[in-house]
Scaffold this motif. Sequence first.
Motif, PDB file in Angstrom:
ATOM      1  N   LEU A   3       0.756  -7.969   4.925  1.00  0.00           N
ATOM      2  CA  LEU A   3       1.765  -7.213   4.192  1.00  0.00           C
ATOM      3  C   LEU A   3       3.118  -7.661   4.728  1.00  0.00           C
ATOM      4  CD1 LEU A   3       2.707  -4.786   2.408  1.00  0.00           C
ATOM      5  CD2 LEU A   3       2.410  -3.363   4.446  1.00  0.00           C
ATOM      6  N   GLU A  27      -2.554   1.302  13.998  1.00  0.00           N
ATOM      7  CA  GLU A  27      -3.722   0.444  14.183  1.00  0.00           C
ATOM      8  C   GLU A  27      -3.498  -0.470  15.384  1.00  0.00           C
ATOM      9  OE1 GLU A  27      -6.129  -3.108  12.022  1.00  0.00           O
ATOM     10  OE2 GLU A  27      -5.345  -1.546  10.740  1.00  0.00           O
ATOM     11  N   LYS A  46      -5.885  -3.476   8.910  1.00  0.00           N
ATOM     12  CA  LYS A  46      -6.835  -2.831   8.013  1.00  0.00           C
ATOM     13  C   LYS A  46      -6.273  -1.516   7.467  1.00  0.00           C
ATOM     14  CE  LYS A  46     -10.913  -4.764  10.276  1.00  0.00           C
ATOM     15  NZ  LYS A  46     -10.545  -5.199  11.614  1.00  0.00           N
ATOM     16  N   ALA A  47      -5.267  -0.986   8.138  1.00  0.00           N
ATOM     17  CA  ALA A  47      -4.645   0.268   7.703  1.00  0.00           C
ATOM     18  C   ALA A  47      -3.989   0.078   6.335  1.00  0.00           C
ATOM     19  CB  ALA A  47      -3.604   0.714   8.728  1.00  0.00           C
ATOM     20  N   SER A  48      -3.820   1.168   5.617  1.00  0.00           N
ATOM     21  CA  SER A  48      -3.220   1.088   4.278  1.00  0.00           C
ATOM     22  C   SER A  48      -1.751   0.677   4.368  1.00  0.00           C
ATOM     23  CB  SER A  48      -3.329   2.434   3.568  1.00  0.00           C
ATOM     24  OG  SER A  48      -2.461   3.369   4.167  1.00  0.00           O
ATOM     25  N   ASP A  49      -1.287   0.032   3.294  1.00  0.00           N
ATOM     26  CA  ASP A  49       0.121  -0.365   3.228  1.00  0.00           C
ATOM     27  C   ASP A  49       1.016   0.845   3.418  1.00  0.00           C
ATOM     28  OD1 ASP A  49      -0.939  -2.826   2.619  1.00  0.00           O
ATOM     29  OD2 ASP A  49      -0.089  -2.953   0.597  1.00  0.00           O
ATOM     30  N   GLU A  50       0.623   1.960   2.815  1.00  0.00           N
ATOM     31  CA  GLU A  50       1.429   3.173   2.884  1.00  0.00           C
ATOM     32  C   GLU A  50       1.556   3.679   4.324  1.00  0.00           C
ATOM     33  OE1 GLU A  50       4.109   5.579   1.558  1.00  0.00           O
ATOM     34  OE2 GLU A  50       3.129   4.137   0.233  1.00  0.00           O
ATOM     35  N   SER A  51       0.468   3.636   5.094  1.00  0.00           N
ATOM     36  CA  SER A  51       0.539   4.118   6.479  1.00  0.00           C
ATOM     37  C   SER A  51       1.414   3.203   7.337  1.00  0.00           C
ATOM     38  CB  SER A  51      -0.852   4.283   7.086  1.00  0.00           C
ATOM     39  OG  SER A  51      -1.528   3.054   7.148  1.00  0.00           O
ATOM     40  N   LYS A  53       4.020   1.457   6.159  1.00  0.00           N
ATOM     41  CA  LYS A  53       5.391   1.771   5.728  1.00  0.00           C
ATOM     42  C   LYS A  53       5.874   3.076   6.358  1.00  0.00           C
ATOM     43  CE  LYS A  53       5.036  -0.642   1.308  1.00  0.00           C
ATOM     44  NZ  LYS A  53       4.971  -0.479  -0.157  1.00  0.00           N
TER      45      LYS A  53
END
Length: 64
Positions: A3, A27, A46-51, A53
Motif C-alpha cells: 500500500l 502489525e 496483512k492488516a487492512s488498508d483502513e487500519s 491509514k
Amino acid sequence: MALKLNVPSIVCSGCADTITKAIKTVEDDATVDVNIEAKTVTVDAKASDESIKQAITATGHTIG
C-alpha cells in the motif's frame, strides 16, 4: 500487496520513525518504507488498508 500512501505532512526522520512505530503497533511484521523527500509511506502488511491509514492519522499526520 504493498500500500503506497502520500503523506504530505512528513518533514523529517522523526516523522518517519513515529509513523513506522504506529504501523508496527497494528502489525508487528509489517514492512514499512517512509520516503521523506517524496513524502510517501509504503506498507506491506496483512492488516487492512483502513487500519494502516488510521494508524498514520492517529499520529497527527494527514494522508493526501
